[in-house]
Scaffold this active site. Structure first.
Site, PDB file in Angstrom:
ATOM      1  N   ASP A 125       0.824  -1.270  -0.091  1.00  0.00           N
ATOM      2  CA  ASP A 125      -0.099  -0.246   0.050  1.00  0.00           C
ATOM      3  C   ASP A 125       1.143   0.976  -0.059  1.00  0.00           C
ATOM      4  OD1 ASP A 125      -2.274   1.677   1.567  1.00  0.00           O
ATOM      5  OD2 ASP A 125      -1.098   1.480   2.371  1.00  0.00           O
ATOM      6  N   ASP A 127       0.197   5.013   1.510  1.00  0.00           N
ATOM      7  CA  ASP A 127      -0.423   6.315   2.415  1.00  0.00           C
ATOM      8  C   ASP A 127      -0.473   5.082   3.490  1.00  0.00           C
ATOM      9  OD1 ASP A 127      -0.617   9.784   0.990  1.00  0.00           O
ATOM     10  OD2 ASP A 127      -1.644   7.592  -0.460  1.00  0.00           O
ATOM     11  N   ASP A 328      -2.252  -0.440   6.223  1.00  0.00           N
ATOM     12  CA  ASP A 328      -2.173  -0.398   6.764  1.00  0.00           C
ATOM     13  C   ASP A 328      -3.851   0.060   7.091  1.00  0.00           C
ATOM     14  OD1 ASP A 328      -2.960   2.340   5.545  1.00  0.00           O
ATOM     15  OD2 ASP A 328      -2.497   3.645   6.837  1.00  0.00           O
TER      16      ASP A 328
END
Ligand SMILES: O=P(O)(O)OC[C@H]1O[C@H](O[C@H]2O[C@H](CO)[C@@H](O)[C@H](O)[C@H]2O)[C@H](O)[C@@H](O)[C@@H]1O
Length: 377
Positions: A125, A127, A328
């Site tokens: 991922d 960000d 996240d």
């Protein structure tokens, strides 16, 4: 970018009515001819949305609760990084949680043993995983050290970034040509030219990337582009007087950020968004980290993007492949789930606070992701 449609051109299969005015006159926005644009029938999600009562939802405390709990206060990645865990209770809760989701750093040897004789496929991922969470989404830069670590790992293993951002934006941030990129939560995948056609996916086109290399472009929500553009403009207009609100066009989805908006008027942001999208039953709203995301109602997510990429790479159904996904956010859970359900590989959740997750391991923050990538490469 030059596009070369391959034999499997998209089919026009709009199973539900969509206003002609929204689709007509904007064909130039399509990545490939609008004539061939598709709402692939098996991708359309049937999520009933009440026309009335939408605003009541926003007024309800559950909406505000979801907005509040959508992201822990972000930390500045300085030496006081552990301040968030300063309270002994929080520290205890985190350490207890680690028993179920052990640190991927501490478990590195176990992971390496599992990977013995296998080919790793790495999915990342952006960000909050490769870059720290910052107030201004335009400034979420990854460090050079992180870039170096990702570049190194991609030398050994096929590596893809799957982000909620637009594909172009995430490429601009990362700038590595050796990776595969999927933007808009997997709705815009630039992958390898397929020696293997992923089952049932007929909407890919051949294209060339920045280096002139042939790639495969998969955009299952391409028919939504005019609608997304229209909604983007309306959202910009209706939030323009809300101090701190920011609307980001992620090509096949839109982010409405409220991180910098006074908490007392978060419901105003939610109202605006609901007000704009209430006339678009083919769009839905999801929550991210201090962000409301507007996206097409199609059965596609980061988990499906992982499956698609594995198939495109000829790495699915192979016992000797170990896919690993590091992320996240809530949207990353779809990918963790796909890997967990098939017992195919595992997810690593990046979090410094306990969270319910489908991941098997955890890393505390992007610096730990960098350390882990460095060890892996
Ligand atoms: O899938 P991802 O790569 O994790 O993208 C998810 C969203 O990330 C970005 O927003 C988040 O990060 C910003 C920068 O740190 C932060 O300011 C914001 O509050 C977070 O929600 C991005 O701006 C969104 O468009 C992505 O959907």
């Amino acid at each position: 970018m030059e596009l070369k449609p391959n034999n499997s051109a998209p089919v026009l299969t709009d199973s539900a009515p969509i206003s002609k005015s929204r689709l007509s006159g904007r064909s130039g926005l399509f990545a490939y001819p609008a004539q061939g644009a598709s709402f692939s029938p098996n991708l359309i999600l049937n999520i009933p949305r009440k026309k009335t009562g939408v605003l009541d939802d926003v007024r309800s405390s559950s909406w505000l609760d979801a907005m509040k709990s959508s992201s822990p206060p972000h930390k500045k990645f300085t030496k006081d990084i552990n301040n968030e865990l300063a309270s002994p209770d929080a520290d205890y809760a985190y350490r207890t949680w680690l028993l179920n989701y052990p640190s991927a750093l501490i478990s590195f040897e176990k992971i390496a043993n599992n990977a013995k004789g296998k080919r790793i496929a790495l999915f990342l991922d952006y960000d909050g995983t490769l870059s720290p969470i910052v107030d201004n989404p335009d400034c979420a830069f990854m460090s050079n050290a992180m870039r170096h670590a990702v570049k190194r790992v991609a030398k050994y293993f096929p590596t893809a970034i799957i982000s909620g951002r637009s594909r172009d934006k995430v490429y601009e941030f990362v700038g590595l040509t050796e990776l595969y990129y999927a933007g808009s939560h997997g709705m815009d995948i630039m992958g390898p030219v397929q020696q293997y056609t992923p089952d049932g996916h007929q909407t890919s086109v051949w294209a060339t990337d920045q280096q002139g290399k042939e790639v495969n472009l998969f955009q299952p929500a391409s028919a939504f582009l005019p609608m997304i553009d229209e909604v983007f403009r309306s959202l910009v207009e209706c939030t323009k007087d809300i101090k701190g609100a920011k609307v980001e066009n992620n090509k096949f989805c839109i982010s409405v950020h409220y991180r910098n908006v006074d908490e007392n008027i978060w419901t105003t942001v939610a109202h605006c968004v609901q007000d704009v999208i209430k006339d678009f039953p083919r769009l839905r709203l999801t929550h991210g980290r201090k962000v409301l995301e507007v996206r097409p109602v199609i059965d596609w997510d980061k988990g499906k993007a992982v499956t698609f990429l594995l198939e495109s790479l000829g790495l699915s159904n192979c016992d000797d492949v170990l896919p690993i996904y590091v992320g996240d956010d809530r949207t990353d859970e779809d990918a963790f789930k796909v890997l967990k359900e098939g017992n195919r590989g595992y997810g690593i959740l990046v979090s410094s606070a306990p969270k319910e997750t489908n991941a098997c391991y955890s890393l505390r923050d992007p610096p730990e992701v960098k350390t882990h990538s460095t060890c892996t490469g």
